[in-house]
Write a protein that holds these residues in place. Structure first.
Motif, mmCIF file in Angstrom:
data_model
loop_
_atom_site.group_PDB
_atom_site.id
_atom_site.type_symbol
_atom_site.label_atom_id
_atom_site.label_comp_id
_atom_site.label_asym_id
_atom_site.label_seq_id
_atom_site.Cartn_x
_atom_site.Cartn_y
_atom_site.Cartn_z
ATOM 1 N N ARG A 122 0.827 -1.210 0.000
ATOM 2 C CA ARG A 122 0.000 0.000 0.000
ATOM 3 C C ARG A 122 0.858 1.255 0.000
ATOM 4 N NH1 ARG A 122 -3.251 -3.231 2.828
ATOM 5 N NH2 ARG A 122 -2.639 -2.705 4.918
ATOM 6 N N ALA A 123 1.947 1.232 0.771
ATOM 7 C CA ALA A 123 2.825 2.401 0.819
ATOM 8 C C ALA A 123 3.439 2.675 -0.555
ATOM 9 C CB ALA A 123 3.926 2.191 1.852
ATOM 10 N N VAL A 124 3.894 1.631 -1.240
ATOM 11 C CA VAL A 124 4.480 1.803 -2.573
ATOM 12 C C VAL A 124 3.421 2.305 -3.554
ATOM 13 C CG1 VAL A 124 5.494 0.538 -4.513
ATOM 14 C CG2 VAL A 124 6.310 0.121 -2.203
ATOM 15 N N LEU A 125 2.212 1.771 -3.453
ATOM 16 C CA LEU A 125 1.138 2.197 -4.345
ATOM 17 C C LEU A 125 0.805 3.668 -4.141
ATOM 18 C CD1 LEU A 125 -0.990 1.523 -6.458
ATOM 19 C CD2 LEU A 125 -2.478 0.762 -4.617
ATOM 20 N N TRP A 126 0.701 4.100 -2.876
ATOM 21 C CA TRP A 126 0.388 5.508 -2.621
ATOM 22 C C TRP A 126 1.531 6.416 -3.064
ATOM 23 C CZ3 TRP A 126 -4.266 7.157 -2.250
ATOM 24 C CH2 TRP A 126 -5.260 6.341 -1.713
ATOM 25 N N GLN A 127 2.768 5.951 -2.963
ATOM 26 C CA GLN A 127 3.899 6.749 -3.464
ATOM 27 C C GLN A 127 3.840 6.886 -4.979
ATOM 28 O OE1 GLN A 127 7.337 4.738 -1.930
ATOM 29 N NE2 GLN A 127 6.924 5.349 0.182
ATOM 30 N N ALA A 128 3.495 5.794 -5.672
ATOM 31 C CA ALA A 128 3.362 5.850 -7.134
ATOM 32 C C ALA A 128 2.214 6.779 -7.530
ATOM 33 C CB ALA A 128 3.137 4.453 -7.701
ATOM 34 N N LEU A 129 1.116 6.735 -6.772
ATOM 35 C CA LEU A 129 0.008 7.652 -7.044
ATOM 36 C C LEU A 129 0.431 9.100 -6.843
ATOM 37 C CD1 LEU A 129 -3.092 5.876 -5.464
ATOM 38 C CD2 LEU A 129 -2.853 6.608 -7.837
ATOM 39 N N ARG A 170 -4.457 6.794 -19.450
ATOM 40 C CA ARG A 170 -3.064 7.277 -19.390
ATOM 41 C C ARG A 170 -2.469 7.077 -17.997
ATOM 42 N NH1 ARG A 170 -5.171 11.230 -22.589
ATOM 43 N NH2 ARG A 170 -5.358 12.762 -20.924
ATOM 44 N N SER A 171 -3.265 7.296 -16.961
ATOM 45 C CA SER A 171 -2.777 7.138 -15.581
ATOM 46 C C SER A 171 -2.406 5.688 -15.301
ATOM 47 C CB SER A 171 -3.844 7.584 -14.585
ATOM 48 O OG SER A 171 -4.226 8.887 -14.820
ATOM 49 N N LEU A 172 -3.258 4.775 -15.752
ATOM 50 C CA LEU A 172 -2.970 3.356 -15.535
ATOM 51 C C LEU A 172 -1.725 2.922 -16.304
ATOM 52 C CD1 LEU A 172 -6.548 1.787 -15.579
ATOM 53 C CD2 LEU A 172 -5.083 2.211 -13.602
ATOM 54 N N ARG A 173 -1.570 3.438 -17.545
ATOM 55 C CA ARG A 173 -0.375 3.106 -18.320
ATOM 56 C C ARG A 173 0.872 3.599 -17.592
ATOM 57 N NH1 ARG A 173 0.178 5.878 -23.896
ATOM 58 N NH2 ARG A 173 0.751 7.524 -22.468
ATOM 59 N N ARG A 174 0.803 4.786 -17.052
ATOM 60 C CA ARG A 174 1.939 5.353 -16.316
ATOM 61 C C ARG A 174 2.252 4.530 -15.061
ATOM 62 N NH1 ARG A 174 2.367 11.740 -15.053
ATOM 63 N NH2 ARG A 174 4.402 11.449 -14.128
ATOM 64 N N MET A 175 1.204 4.072 -14.390
ATOM 65 C CA MET A 175 1.397 3.252 -13.187
ATOM 66 C C MET A 175 2.017 1.906 -13.567
ATOM 67 S SD MET A 175 0.145 4.799 -10.358
ATOM 68 C CE MET A 175 -0.555 3.620 -9.254
ATOM 69 N N ARG A 176 1.597 1.340 -14.715
ATOM 70 C CA ARG A 176 2.168 0.065 -15.158
ATOM 71 C C ARG A 176 3.655 0.201 -15.456
ATOM 72 N NH1 ARG A 176 -2.853 -0.199 -18.073
ATOM 73 N NH2 ARG A 176 -4.159 -1.801 -17.154
ATOM 74 N N ASP A 178 5.679 2.178 -13.895
ATOM 75 C CA ASP A 178 6.409 2.555 -12.683
ATOM 76 C C ASP A 178 7.226 1.363 -12.176
ATOM 77 O OD1 ASP A 178 7.115 3.179 -9.952
ATOM 78 O OD2 ASP A 178 5.630 4.782 -10.048
ATOM 79 N N GLU A 179 8.534 1.544 -12.094
ATOM 80 C CA GLU A 179 9.427 0.444 -11.698
ATOM 81 C C GLU A 179 9.189 -0.014 -10.269
ATOM 82 O OE1 GLU A 179 13.530 1.059 -12.539
ATOM 83 O OE2 GLU A 179 13.112 1.801 -14.552
ATOM 84 N N ALA A 180 8.798 0.871 -9.381
ATOM 85 C CA ALA A 180 8.581 0.493 -7.978
ATOM 86 C C ALA A 180 7.442 -0.503 -7.830
ATOM 87 C CB ALA A 180 8.295 1.731 -7.133
ATOM 88 N N LEU A 181 6.499 -0.494 -8.785
ATOM 89 C CA LEU A 181 5.355 -1.395 -8.699
ATOM 90 C C LEU A 181 5.569 -2.716 -9.420
ATOM 91 C CD1 LEU A 181 2.435 1.117 -9.204
ATOM 92 C CD2 LEU A 181 3.248 0.125 -7.079
ATOM 93 N N SER A 182 6.677 -2.871 -10.140
ATOM 94 C CA SER A 182 6.853 -4.092 -10.934
ATOM 95 C C SER A 182 7.422 -5.252 -10.141
ATOM 96 C CB SER A 182 7.749 -3.810 -12.138
ATOM 97 O OG SER A 182 9.066 -3.524 -11.710
ATOM 98 N N PHE A 183 8.179 -5.015 -9.078
ATOM 99 C CA PHE A 183 8.729 -6.057 -8.213
ATOM 100 C C PHE A 183 9.501 -7.117 -8.993
ATOM 101 C CE2 PHE A 183 6.202 -4.060 -5.242
ATOM 102 C CZ PHE A 183 4.863 -4.170 -5.514
ATOM 103 N N ALA A 190 2.295 -7.507 -12.386
ATOM 104 C CA ALA A 190 2.508 -6.767 -11.157
ATOM 105 C C ALA A 190 1.379 -5.789 -10.901
ATOM 106 C CB ALA A 190 3.848 -6.033 -11.199
ATOM 107 N N PHE A 191 1.038 -4.991 -11.907
ATOM 108 C CA PHE A 191 0.014 -3.983 -11.708
ATOM 109 C C PHE A 191 -1.364 -4.607 -11.599
ATOM 110 C CE2 PHE A 191 -2.881 -0.584 -12.960
ATOM 111 C CZ PHE A 191 -2.529 0.346 -11.999
ATOM 112 N N GLY A 192 -1.589 -5.721 -12.285
ATOM 113 C CA GLY A 192 -2.886 -6.391 -12.215
ATOM 114 C C GLY A 192 -3.265 -6.780 -10.812
#
Length: 196
Positions: A122-129, A170-176, A178-183, A190-192
């Motif tokens: 959750r912390a990583v997700l909120w940082q990416a947001l 566009r926001s979802l593409r940008r989040m996908r 994001d390297e921090a969310l790919s693990f 990862a994003f799914g």
């Protein structure tokens, strides 16, 4: 200090002599030695575990020893002890809180699907947001956190539904991306997991 008066209707407590206490203790000890195997068997059948049976029998014997003088029919001690064990076992069983329930399937282990703990994720997700522009972040929060529809988001932000759809895409593409969310996995997988 004033003398304590027993309540009305209660019989005065009679103090035993040392000889009476020794005699009662000897009788109790003899009874336990004579019947310990059958008493242990009862405790074991109630609990199904050797150590739990020993604890249960010890508690029942302690309770019976304290009540030994009040048991007038010593032939009924076996029934008294068995009833005491049953009651103690039922009380312990009722107090026990079950945290695990049997199921047909084994639960997933942490290592199978969760490379980061839920809190860290959750912390990583909120940082990416937080790295998104404010309007895109607002749209994602309204859609995925609050569960709003595209027309509701458009009305709240006073923009067209088409703008909402394209901005969220566009926001979802940008989040996908994001390297921090790919693990270390491919971006789709990862994003799914995050938006599922």
């Amino acid at each position: 200090m004033p003398a304590q008066v027993p309540p009305a209707g209660a019989e005065p407590r009679q103090e035993r002599t040392a000889a009476q206490r020794a005699e009662a203790e000897a009788a109790f000890t003899a009874y336990v030695r004579e019947r310990r195997a059958s008493l242990y068997a009862t405790a074991y059948h109630l609990t199904g575990d050797r150590f739990a049976a020993e604890d249960l029998l010890q508690s029942a014997l302690f309770s019976t020893y304290r009540a030994w003088d009040r048991i007038s029919d010593k032939a009924a001690v076996g029934g008294y002890l068995r009833r005491t064990m049953t009651n103690l076992h039922i009380s312990a069983w009722r107090r026990r809180k079950l945290n695990e329930y049997p199921t047909e399937e084994l639960p997933e282990t942490v290592g199978d699907t969760d490379e980061m703990g839920g809190t860290e994720l959750r912390a990583v997700l909120w940082q990416a947001l937080a790295r998104l522009p404010e309007q895109q972040r607002t749209m994602l929060v309204l859609r995925y956190y609050e569960g709003r529809t595209d027309p509701e988001i458009a009305e709240i932000l006073n923009i067209s539904v088409g703008t909402v759809k394209s901005s969220i895409w566009r926001s979802l593409r940008r989040m996908r991306e994001d390297e921090a969310l790919s693990f270390g996995r491919d971006e789709e997988d990862a994003f799914g997991e995050l938006v599922a």
